[in-house]
Motif scaffolding. Sequence first.
Motif, PDB file in Angstrom:
ATOM      1  N   LEU A 185       6.846  -0.813  11.382  1.00  0.00           N
ATOM      2  CA  LEU A 185       6.759  -0.745   9.924  1.00  0.00           C
ATOM      3  C   LEU A 185       6.332  -2.093   9.388  1.00  0.00           C
ATOM      4  N   ALA A 186       5.278  -2.103   8.571  1.00  0.00           N
ATOM      5  CA  ALA A 186       4.867  -3.304   7.859  1.00  0.00           C
ATOM      6  C   ALA A 186       5.010  -3.055   6.369  1.00  0.00           C
ATOM      7  N   LEU A 187       5.693  -3.969   5.687  1.00  0.00           N
ATOM      8  CA  LEU A 187       5.797  -3.966   4.235  1.00  0.00           C
ATOM      9  C   LEU A 187       5.074  -5.189   3.699  1.00  0.00           C
ATOM     10  N   ILE A 188       4.276  -4.994   2.653  1.00  0.00           N
ATOM     11  CA  ILE A 188       3.522  -6.104   2.070  1.00  0.00           C
ATOM     12  C   ILE A 188       3.804  -6.138   0.569  1.00  0.00           C
ATOM     13  N   PRO A 189       4.875  -6.813   0.166  1.00  0.00           N
ATOM     14  CA  PRO A 189       5.130  -6.992  -1.261  1.00  0.00           C
ATOM     15  C   PRO A 189       4.377  -8.225  -1.773  1.00  0.00           C
ATOM     16  N   GLY A 190       3.964  -8.181  -3.035  1.00  0.00           N
ATOM     17  CA  GLY A 190       3.269  -9.335  -3.578  1.00  0.00           C
ATOM     18  C   GLY A 190       2.913  -9.153  -5.037  1.00  0.00           C
ATOM     19  N   LYS A 211      -3.718  -7.576 -13.708  1.00  0.00           N
ATOM     20  CA  LYS A 211      -2.523  -8.235 -13.190  1.00  0.00           C
ATOM     21  C   LYS A 211      -1.534  -7.170 -12.728  1.00  0.00           C
ATOM     22  N   GLU A 212      -0.976  -7.379 -11.538  1.00  0.00           N
ATOM     23  CA  GLU A 212      -0.077  -6.376 -10.982  1.00  0.00           C
ATOM     24  C   GLU A 212       0.861  -6.998  -9.971  1.00  0.00           C
ATOM     25  N   CYS A 213       1.942  -6.307  -9.699  1.00  0.00           N
ATOM     26  CA  CYS A 213       2.724  -6.558  -8.491  1.00  0.00           C
ATOM     27  C   CYS A 213       2.746  -5.249  -7.718  1.00  0.00           C
ATOM     28  N   PHE A 214       3.100  -5.318  -6.438  1.00  0.00           N
ATOM     29  CA  PHE A 214       2.882  -4.149  -5.587  1.00  0.00           C
ATOM     30  C   PHE A 214       3.725  -4.241  -4.327  1.00  0.00           C
ATOM     31  N   VAL A 215       3.872  -3.097  -3.670  1.00  0.00           N
ATOM     32  CA  VAL A 215       4.386  -3.026  -2.306  1.00  0.00           C
ATOM     33  C   VAL A 215       3.470  -2.081  -1.531  1.00  0.00           C
ATOM     34  N   GLN A 216       2.858  -2.579  -0.471  1.00  0.00           N
ATOM     35  CA  GLN A 216       2.116  -1.722   0.449  1.00  0.00           C
ATOM     36  C   GLN A 216       2.991  -1.457   1.671  1.00  0.00           C
ATOM     37  N   TYR A 217       2.794  -0.293   2.282  1.00  0.00           N
ATOM     38  CA  TYR A 217       3.526   0.031   3.492  1.00  0.00           C
ATOM     39  C   TYR A 217       2.576   0.657   4.504  1.00  0.00           C
ATOM     40  N   ASN A 218       2.868   0.387   5.766  1.00  0.00           N
ATOM     41  CA  ASN A 218       2.095   0.942   6.879  1.00  0.00           C
ATOM     42  C   ASN A 218       3.085   1.212   7.993  1.00  0.00           C
ATOM     43  N   LEU A 219       3.285   2.486   8.333  1.00  0.00           N
ATOM     44  CA  LEU A 219       4.336   2.866   9.279  1.00  0.00           C
ATOM     45  C   LEU A 219       3.760   3.735  10.384  1.00  0.00           C
ATOM     46  N   TYR A 220       4.175   3.433  11.602  1.00  0.00           N
ATOM     47  CA  TYR A 220       3.798   4.228  12.773  1.00  0.00           C
ATOM     48  C   TYR A 220       5.079   4.623  13.495  1.00  0.00           C
ATOM     49  N   TYR A 221       5.203   5.932  13.806  1.00  0.00           N
ATOM     50  CA  TYR A 221       6.397   6.407  14.505  1.00  0.00           C
ATOM     51  C   TYR A 221       6.034   7.612  15.358  1.00  0.00           C
ATOM     52  N   LYS A 222       6.122   7.428  16.664  1.00  0.00           N
ATOM     53  CA  LYS A 222       5.919   8.507  17.635  1.00  0.00           C
ATOM     54  C   LYS A 222       4.634   9.301  17.376  1.00  0.00           C
ATOM     55  N   GLY A 223       3.539   8.572  17.251  1.00  0.00           N
ATOM     56  CA  GLY A 223       2.244   9.213  17.133  1.00  0.00           C
ATOM     57  C   GLY A 223       1.814   9.571  15.730  1.00  0.00           C
TER      58      GLY A 223
END
Length: 314
Positions: free
Chosen positions: A33-38, A45-57
């Motif tokens: 799991l990668a979380l990218i808050p910023g 103008k914005e703030c954000f959270v991106q997510y990228n998740l890999y689990y069992k294929g």
Amino acid sequence: MTNRFDFKGVNAQAPYFEGWYVKTTDAEQDFSLALIPGMALFSEKECFVQYNLYYKGKSVSGKITYPVEEFTIVSEPYSVLMPLFVLSEKGVKAHLKDEENDLLIDLNFGDFLPLRQSLFSPSIMGPLEYIRVPCSHDIVSMRHEVRGTVTVNGEKITLDKGTGYMEKDRGSTFPDRYIWAQSNSFIEDEESALSLAVADIDFNVFDLTGAIAVFHDGIKEHRFASYQGTLCKVTMDENLEGYTVYLKDYSKSLKVKVSLQHSHELIAPMSEGMDYPIKETMKAEIRVTFQEKNKQPVYLTSKNGAAEAVNWDN
């Protein structure tokens, strides 16, 4: 020395972005799991959270955006706050929900493994830390324990042996061309960790390609950097689905071979906008050969690395 986790853009003016890359891996469960808050100060103008998740294929990814006024820093304990999102050096608590996915995250971090710091190298950027460049890179923790739970669309995943990594980026734009790879889940040695980046750096009057990398063998940090005289060569695979990085200085060398399969789209700050699509894989196979002078080489393999290659075709 400065705490590398802390938010640096308190008085920043547009164009500016700053974000954390918070990764958790449990190789035994085939989970990453990668979380990218910023936050980003561009025409929008914005703030954000991106997510990228890999689990069992299976993979899920997305980006949740809020008004920039929702981005807050508190000091006790030092934390990054957004709606239903809290990140500190102790962990991350979040509820991320969009049209496709619903993630509940409750993770606790162990002690961080930071980089060595000195006046010459207060960060991985070395003396470039003192110069205003379009993108400043930071490594907050090469490795730390992670425990807790992640619930993905109703399926609860318990992490008892998670491994964490954290880095940061800030500036006005990502490099136009770069490669990046990271892993701290090697099959042969669970204490080792790797982070590397090679990028074109724009100094206005001239451009150069710079490399920064750290291989930590669990006991000692081994740094490779152009500002230390490291020589670097990058070779892309013919199908552009992988690359090999060769780094060498007077006493040591590092070869890193990376597969880019199973990639998914994220959004990066580029050319004064927070809308440039890039591809990142959370399931990169990374093969490392590390050689110190007069010592036996170290061979390591990870099947749960993270990697990117942006606008790089040799």
